[in-house]
Design a protein around this motif. Structure first.
Motif, PDB file in Angstrom:
ATOM      1  N   GLY A 158     -44.053  13.427 -42.493  1.00  0.00           N
ATOM      2  CA  GLY A 158     -45.056  14.414 -42.112  1.00  0.00           C
ATOM      3  C   GLY A 158     -45.823  14.052 -40.852  1.00  0.00           C
ATOM      4  N   ALA A 159     -45.497  12.943 -40.228  1.00  0.00           N
ATOM      5  CA  ALA A 159     -46.202  12.539 -39.010  1.00  0.00           C
ATOM      6  C   ALA A 159     -45.665  13.317 -37.819  1.00  0.00           C
ATOM      7  CB  ALA A 159     -46.006  11.037 -38.778  1.00  0.00           C
ATOM      8  N   ASP A 160     -46.514  13.501 -36.839  1.00  0.00           N
ATOM      9  CA  ASP A 160     -46.079  14.134 -35.596  1.00  0.00           C
ATOM     10  C   ASP A 160     -46.269  13.113 -34.495  1.00  0.00           C
ATOM     11  OD1 ASP A 160     -45.474  15.656 -33.427  1.00  0.00           O
ATOM     12  OD2 ASP A 160     -47.209  16.974 -33.588  1.00  0.00           O
ATOM     13  N   LEU A 161     -45.178  12.686 -33.930  1.00  0.00           N
ATOM     14  CA  LEU A 161     -45.213  11.637 -32.929  1.00  0.00           C
ATOM     15  C   LEU A 161     -45.508  12.151 -31.532  1.00  0.00           C
ATOM     16  CD1 LEU A 161     -42.034   9.744 -34.067  1.00  0.00           C
ATOM     17  CD2 LEU A 161     -44.394   9.191 -34.570  1.00  0.00           C
ATOM     18  N   GLY A 162     -45.853  13.429 -31.426  1.00  0.00           N
ATOM     19  CA  GLY A 162     -46.003  13.994 -30.099  1.00  0.00           C
ATOM     20  C   GLY A 162     -44.646  14.368 -29.553  1.00  0.00           C
ATOM     21  N   GLY A 163     -43.642  14.386 -30.407  1.00  0.00           N
ATOM     22  CA  GLY A 163     -42.292  14.773 -30.018  1.00  0.00           C
ATOM     23  C   GLY A 163     -42.107  16.254 -30.268  1.00  0.00           C
ATOM     24  N   GLY A 164     -41.479  16.577 -31.384  1.00  0.00           N
ATOM     25  CA  GLY A 164     -41.215  17.967 -31.717  1.00  0.00           C
ATOM     26  C   GLY A 164     -42.474  18.769 -31.910  1.00  0.00           C
ATOM     27  N   GLY A 165     -43.527  18.135 -32.421  1.00  0.00           N
ATOM     28  CA  GLY A 165     -44.787  18.840 -32.636  1.00  0.00           C
ATOM     29  C   GLY A 165     -45.414  19.342 -31.351  1.00  0.00           C
ATOM     30  N   ASP A 166     -45.137  18.647 -30.239  1.00  0.00           N
ATOM     31  CA  ASP A 166     -45.647  19.106 -28.942  1.00  0.00           C
ATOM     32  C   ASP A 166     -45.102  20.486 -28.600  1.00  0.00           C
ATOM     33  OD1 ASP A 166     -47.072  16.805 -28.594  1.00  0.00           O
ATOM     34  OD2 ASP A 166     -45.685  15.927 -27.147  1.00  0.00           O
ATOM     35  N   TYR A 167     -43.893  20.767 -29.035  1.00  0.00           N
ATOM     36  CA  TYR A 167     -43.265  22.043 -28.741  1.00  0.00           C
ATOM     37  C   TYR A 167     -43.747  23.144 -29.669  1.00  0.00           C
ATOM     38  CZ  TYR A 167     -40.195  19.075 -26.067  1.00  0.00           C
ATOM     39  OH  TYR A 167     -39.711  18.164 -25.179  1.00  0.00           O
ATOM     40  N   ALA A 168     -44.392  22.773 -30.759  1.00  0.00           N
ATOM     41  CA  ALA A 168     -44.850  23.769 -31.718  1.00  0.00           C
ATOM     42  C   ALA A 168     -45.802  24.764 -31.063  1.00  0.00           C
ATOM     43  CB  ALA A 168     -45.510  23.095 -32.915  1.00  0.00           C
ATOM     44  N   ASP A 223     -35.029  18.191 -26.038  1.00  0.00           N
ATOM     45  CA  ASP A 223     -36.190  18.970 -26.454  1.00  0.00           C
ATOM     46  C   ASP A 223     -35.867  19.764 -27.722  1.00  0.00           C
ATOM     47  OD1 ASP A 223     -37.599  18.200 -24.130  1.00  0.00           O
ATOM     48  OD2 ASP A 223     -36.971  19.988 -23.028  1.00  0.00           O
ATOM     49  N   MET A 224     -34.707  20.401 -27.714  1.00  0.00           N
ATOM     50  CA  MET A 224     -34.304  21.223 -28.865  1.00  0.00           C
ATOM     51  C   MET A 224     -34.132  20.364 -30.111  1.00  0.00           C
ATOM     52  SD  MET A 224     -31.620  23.964 -27.382  1.00  0.00           S
ATOM     53  CE  MET A 224     -31.724  24.410 -25.664  1.00  0.00           C
ATOM     54  N   SER A 225     -33.577  19.188 -29.947  1.00  0.00           N
ATOM     55  CA  SER A 225     -33.377  18.293 -31.092  1.00  0.00           C
ATOM     56  C   SER A 225     -34.706  17.854 -31.691  1.00  0.00           C
ATOM     57  CB  SER A 225     -32.569  17.066 -30.680  1.00  0.00           C
ATOM     58  OG  SER A 225     -31.259  17.448 -30.346  1.00  0.00           O
ATOM     59  N   LEU A 226     -35.663  17.501 -30.831  1.00  0.00           N
ATOM     60  CA  LEU A 226     -36.982  17.108 -31.326  1.00  0.00           C
ATOM     61  C   LEU A 226     -37.672  18.271 -32.035  1.00  0.00           C
ATOM     62  CD1 LEU A 226     -38.323  14.921 -28.395  1.00  0.00           C
ATOM     63  CD2 LEU A 226     -37.859  14.169 -30.730  1.00  0.00           C
ATOM     64  N   MET A 227     -37.616  19.440 -31.427  1.00  0.00           N
ATOM     65  CA  MET A 227     -38.232  20.627 -32.014  1.00  0.00           C
ATOM     66  C   MET A 227     -37.597  20.940 -33.371  1.00  0.00           C
ATOM     67  SD  MET A 227     -38.414  24.471 -30.474  1.00  0.00           S
ATOM     68  CE  MET A 227     -39.154  23.934 -28.943  1.00  0.00           C
ATOM     69  N   ALA A 228     -36.278  20.905 -33.430  1.00  0.00           N
ATOM     70  CA  ALA A 228     -35.568  21.212 -34.666  1.00  0.00           C
ATOM     71  C   ALA A 228     -35.921  20.205 -35.764  1.00  0.00           C
ATOM     72  CB  ALA A 228     -34.068  21.224 -34.413  1.00  0.00           C
ATOM     73  N   ALA A 229     -36.003  18.927 -35.408  1.00  0.00           N
ATOM     74  CA  ALA A 229     -36.365  17.897 -36.392  1.00  0.00           C
ATOM     75  C   ALA A 229     -37.782  18.122 -36.904  1.00  0.00           C
ATOM     76  CB  ALA A 229     -36.241  16.505 -35.774  1.00  0.00           C
ATOM     77  N   TYR A 230     -38.690  18.498 -36.021  1.00  0.00           N
ATOM     78  CA  TYR A 230     -40.070  18.765 -36.419  1.00  0.00           C
ATOM     79  C   TYR A 230     -40.126  19.891 -37.454  1.00  0.00           C
ATOM     80  CZ  TYR A 230     -44.842  20.521 -36.275  1.00  0.00           C
ATOM     81  OH  TYR A 230     -46.087  20.969 -36.642  1.00  0.00           O
ATOM     82  N   TYR A 231     -39.512  21.015 -37.140  1.00  0.00           N
ATOM     83  CA  TYR A 231     -39.574  22.157 -38.057  1.00  0.00           C
ATOM     84  C   TYR A 231     -38.789  21.914 -39.341  1.00  0.00           C
ATOM     85  CZ  TYR A 231     -42.183  24.976 -34.807  1.00  0.00           C
ATOM     86  OH  TYR A 231     -43.176  25.447 -33.995  1.00  0.00           O
ATOM     87  N   ILE A 256     -31.018  24.416 -33.746  1.00  0.00           N
ATOM     88  CA  ILE A 256     -30.408  24.065 -32.459  1.00  0.00           C
ATOM     89  C   ILE A 256     -29.348  25.102 -32.081  1.00  0.00           C
ATOM     90  CG2 ILE A 256     -28.954  22.376 -31.270  1.00  0.00           C
ATOM     91  CD1 ILE A 256     -30.465  20.209 -32.960  1.00  0.00           C
ATOM     92  N   LEU A 257     -28.527  25.479 -33.032  1.00  0.00           N
ATOM     93  CA  LEU A 257     -27.482  26.474 -32.773  1.00  0.00           C
ATOM     94  C   LEU A 257     -28.090  27.789 -32.269  1.00  0.00           C
ATOM     95  CD1 LEU A 257     -24.368  26.953 -33.145  1.00  0.00           C
ATOM     96  CD2 LEU A 257     -24.964  27.936 -35.368  1.00  0.00           C
ATOM     97  N   GLN A 258     -29.184  28.233 -32.879  1.00  0.00           N
ATOM     98  CA  GLN A 258     -29.816  29.487 -32.472  1.00  0.00           C
ATOM     99  C   GLN A 258     -30.507  29.352 -31.110  1.00  0.00           C
ATOM    100  OE1 GLN A 258     -29.016  32.296 -34.130  1.00  0.00           O
ATOM    101  NE2 GLN A 258     -27.782  30.772 -35.208  1.00  0.00           N
ATOM    102  N   LEU A 259     -31.171  28.233 -30.879  1.00  0.00           N
ATOM    103  CA  LEU A 259     -31.803  28.031 -29.576  1.00  0.00           C
ATOM    104  C   LEU A 259     -30.764  28.059 -28.460  1.00  0.00           C
ATOM    105  CD1 LEU A 259     -34.387  25.221 -30.465  1.00  0.00           C
ATOM    106  CD2 LEU A 259     -34.892  27.616 -29.901  1.00  0.00           C
ATOM    107  N   LYS A 260     -29.635  27.415 -28.690  1.00  0.00           N
ATOM    108  CA  LYS A 260     -28.547  27.423 -27.695  1.00  0.00           C
ATOM    109  C   LYS A 260     -28.013  28.849 -27.495  1.00  0.00           C
ATOM    110  CE  LYS A 260     -26.897  23.966 -26.094  1.00  0.00           C
ATOM    111  NZ  LYS A 260     -27.201  23.459 -24.746  1.00  0.00           N
ATOM    112  N   ALA A 261     -27.906  29.608 -28.570  1.00  0.00           N
ATOM    113  CA  ALA A 261     -27.408  30.985 -28.467  1.00  0.00           C
ATOM    114  C   ALA A 261     -28.352  31.830 -27.613  1.00  0.00           C
ATOM    115  CB  ALA A 261     -27.242  31.599 -29.856  1.00  0.00           C
TER     116      ALA A 261
END
Length: 187
Positions: free
Chosen positions: A22-32, A89-97, A62-67
């Protein structure tokens, strides 16, 4: 491992374990922030026509973001927001969500009973509880209006997937509503 060195793999595993906690490392959560106005800051959408991303399969996101990025799926706001995202970026965002708590919507029980029966043909790809698997999306807890619209888009060919287009073509308007209402009740 195709360009990954040992430290890259260690960092990735550490990052993913932190998201699971549940932590946000400033990675994917930054994109939220890019996504929050439509999908909610933790991926729990309050709009009946916008999908929730919380608990969604990372590979599906990731598949949808790429599409969207490649123009195979169209939505002006999505295309604009993600146009400059890198694969990382997409990988971090996807992992966050994927690590966020999925939501549960309210479905109409009168329709949901029929939807449960109809869902039998969906289990193989989307899992027994609708949680998704691999590149197949999480359907459980999505809002019924969004699900209905997506099934109609597959039925009408506005959204393309060889399997989904065939399945959706067999569904009546009443079937689509029942299936959507049922999926909304799942967690």
């Amino acid at each position: 491992m195709g360009g990954w060195n040992r430290w890259g793999v260690i960092f990735l595993l550490w990052t993913l374990s932190r998201f699971a906690d549940g932590a946000d490392l400033g990675g994917g959560g930054d994109y939220a922030g890019l996504c929050a106005s439509c999908h909610g800051s933790r991926g729990q959408s309050s709009s009946p026509m916008t999908p929730s991303l919380a608990g969604q399969q990372a590979s599906y996101i990731i598949l949808q973001l790429k599409a969207y990025q490649e123009g195979r799926r169209r939505h002006a706001a999505m295309e604009s927001v993600i146009s400059d995202l890198s694969d990382a970026d997409m990988s971090l965002m996807a992992a966050y969500y994927a690590g966020q708590k999925p939501m549960r919507s309210k479905g109409n029980a009168a329709f949901a009973t029929k939807g449960k029966v109809l869902y039998a043909q969906c289990k193989e790809c989307h899992g027994a509880g609708g949680a998704g698997q691999g590149v197949n999306s999480r359907l459980a807890g999505q809002q019924a209006p969004y699900l209905s619209e997506q099934l109609k888009a597959y039925k009408e060919g506005r959204r393309r997937n060889s399997v989904m287009n065939v399945i959706a073509a067999t569904l009546s308007e009443a079937d689509i509503r029942a299936l959507s209402e049922y999926l909304a009740t799942l967690k």
